[in-house]
Design a protein around this motif. Sequence first.
Motif, short mmCIF file in Angstrom:
data_model
loop_
_atom_site.label_atom_id
_atom_site.label_comp_id
_atom_site.label_asym_id
_atom_site.label_seq_id
_atom_site.Cartn_x
_atom_site.Cartn_y
_atom_site.Cartn_z
N TYR A 232 0.79 -1.23 0.00
CA TYR A 232 0.00 0.00 0.00
C TYR A 232 0.83 1.28 0.00
CZ TYR A 232 -3.56 -3.37 1.33
OH TYR A 232 -4.39 -4.46 1.35
N ALA A 233 2.07 1.20 0.38
CA ALA A 233 2.85 2.43 0.49
C ALA A 233 4.34 2.14 0.39
CB ALA A 233 2.55 3.14 1.82
N GLY A 234 5.08 3.17 -0.01
CA GLY A 234 6.53 3.09 -0.06
C GLY A 234 7.12 4.24 0.73
N GLU A 235 8.26 4.02 1.33
CA GLU A 235 8.87 5.06 2.16
C GLU A 235 10.38 5.07 1.96
OE1 GLU A 235 9.49 6.19 6.91
OE2 GLU A 235 8.33 4.43 6.31
N LEU A 236 10.94 6.27 1.81
CA LEU A 236 12.38 6.44 1.71
C LEU A 236 12.95 6.63 3.12
CD1 LEU A 236 14.77 6.71 -0.28
CD2 LEU A 236 14.39 9.19 -0.23
N VAL A 237 13.84 5.75 3.53
CA VAL A 237 14.45 5.81 4.87
C VAL A 237 15.86 6.37 4.71
CG1 VAL A 237 15.13 4.50 6.90
CG2 VAL A 237 13.12 3.81 5.58
N GLN A 238 16.13 7.51 5.35
CA GLN A 238 17.43 8.18 5.18
C GLN A 238 18.22 8.30 6.47
OE1 GLN A 238 17.27 11.54 2.20
NE2 GLN A 238 15.09 11.48 2.69
N GLY A 239 17.58 8.18 7.62
CA GLY A 239 18.28 8.31 8.88
C GLY A 239 19.33 7.22 9.05
N ILE A 240 20.52 7.59 9.46
CA ILE A 240 21.64 6.64 9.57
C ILE A 240 21.29 5.46 10.47
CG2 ILE A 240 24.01 6.33 10.37
CD1 ILE A 240 24.55 9.22 9.53
N THR A 241 20.73 5.74 11.63
CA THR A 241 20.40 4.67 12.58
C THR A 241 19.35 3.72 12.01
OG1 THR A 241 20.90 6.09 14.47
CG2 THR A 241 19.55 4.15 14.89
N ALA A 242 18.31 4.28 11.39
CA ALA A 242 17.24 3.46 10.83
C ALA A 242 17.77 2.58 9.69
CB ALA A 242 16.11 4.35 10.33
N VAL A 243 18.62 3.16 8.84
CA VAL A 243 19.19 2.39 7.72
C VAL A 243 20.07 1.26 8.25
CG1 VAL A 243 20.77 2.49 5.75
CG2 VAL A 243 19.06 4.30 6.07
N GLU A 244 20.87 1.57 9.26
CA GLU A 244 21.74 0.54 9.84
C GLU A 244 20.94 -0.61 10.44
OE1 GLU A 244 24.22 2.66 12.54
OE2 GLU A 244 25.72 3.18 11.01
N GLN A 245 19.85 -0.28 11.10
CA GLN A 245 18.99 -1.32 11.68
C GLN A 245 18.41 -2.22 10.59
OE1 GLN A 245 16.19 1.04 13.93
NE2 GLN A 245 17.46 1.04 15.78
N LEU A 246 18.00 -1.61 9.49
CA LEU A 246 17.48 -2.39 8.37
C LEU A 246 18.57 -3.26 7.75
CD1 LEU A 246 15.13 0.16 6.56
CD2 LEU A 246 14.45 -2.04 7.53
N GLN A 247 19.80 -2.73 7.68
CA GLN A 247 20.90 -3.50 7.12
C GLN A 247 21.22 -4.73 7.96
OE1 GLN A 247 23.85 -0.30 6.68
NE2 GLN A 247 23.74 -0.55 4.47
N VAL A 248 21.11 -4.59 9.27
CA VAL A 248 21.32 -5.74 10.16
C VAL A 248 20.28 -6.81 9.86
CG1 VAL A 248 21.20 -6.55 12.55
CG2 VAL A 248 22.45 -4.46 12.01
N ARG A 249 19.03 -6.40 9.68
CA ARG A 249 17.97 -7.35 9.35
C ARG A 249 18.24 -8.02 8.01
NH1 ARG A 249 12.12 -4.61 10.83
NH2 ARG A 249 12.55 -4.05 13.01
N TYR A 250 18.68 -7.21 7.06
CA TYR A 250 18.96 -7.75 5.72
C TYR A 250 20.07 -8.79 5.79
CZ TYR A 250 19.90 -7.78 0.69
OH TYR A 250 20.08 -8.17 -0.62
#
Length: 282
Positions: A232-250
């Motif tokens: 339903y939606a797309g979001e651009l994540v730019q915050g360093i901490t948020a991106v790093e958290q997503l990278q750990v999940r990836y």
Amino acid sequence: MPQRRTVTSRSQEPRQRFAEEVRRLREERGVSLRQLAEQLGWDPSTLAKLERGQTLGSPEIARALDDYYGTPDLVLAMWELAVADPTQFKERYRRYMVLESEAVSLWHYAVANFHGLLQTREYARELLASGGLGGDELDVQVEARMGRRELLVTDCAPQFRTIISEAVLRAPLRCSKEWCAQLEHLLEVGERSNVAIHVLQLSAGLHALLNTDTVFLRSADGRTVAWVETGYAGELVQGITAVEQLQVRYDLVRDLALSPAESRKFIGRMLEECRAEQRDVA
């Protein structure tokens, strides 16, 4: 009295205007498509599609044309306007399209469907049509998506890694022949040195990215942003901490996935199943 505004006969639609200008520059130089292709080192069929408005190509092609014609950033600027045109992509995707075209690497996780860079024409058409698109708008969106695919085959193609949930591979197209073609295309693209394809089997169980398509885009300056998308939606994540958290999940999900070599065998087996089904129908 206000100055009279000059109106040309050229298209005001960004994509068509881009095609017209690319063709005009070549004709003014007095070279054929084949001669231009030889000078630039690009396939003449790709340049022909640019002039017909069938594809926008990539920023590398635009820069190469600017260098050849001596028009600093003119073609590139028109390419950027065409990419940002709302008739090409929905509003929420336009920023992503620019980031994708400029990225030096892309990491992707597919929960529902193949990344646009990996889709065949028929896969893109059926997927977009299932979302409600039709008529001319559907044709435009399919062509726009096909133009994006060239990003992976340019001289400066980015490194591209995708983790594909087995669920994606278990959701075939209605036409068995076209589904086989999509699987064949996946194997073909996976042979490129800049592309790595992983399959995440359903037997891997629960994991950190269960319902979220995710793309990490790293730019030439080393900055990484993420694009996360649901149905339903797309979001651009730019915050360093948020991106790093997503990278750990990836990274955790990639650890669960098959290696590229094992994934190739997995997709190959699915292709054989598809071909066998075609033979049975015939």
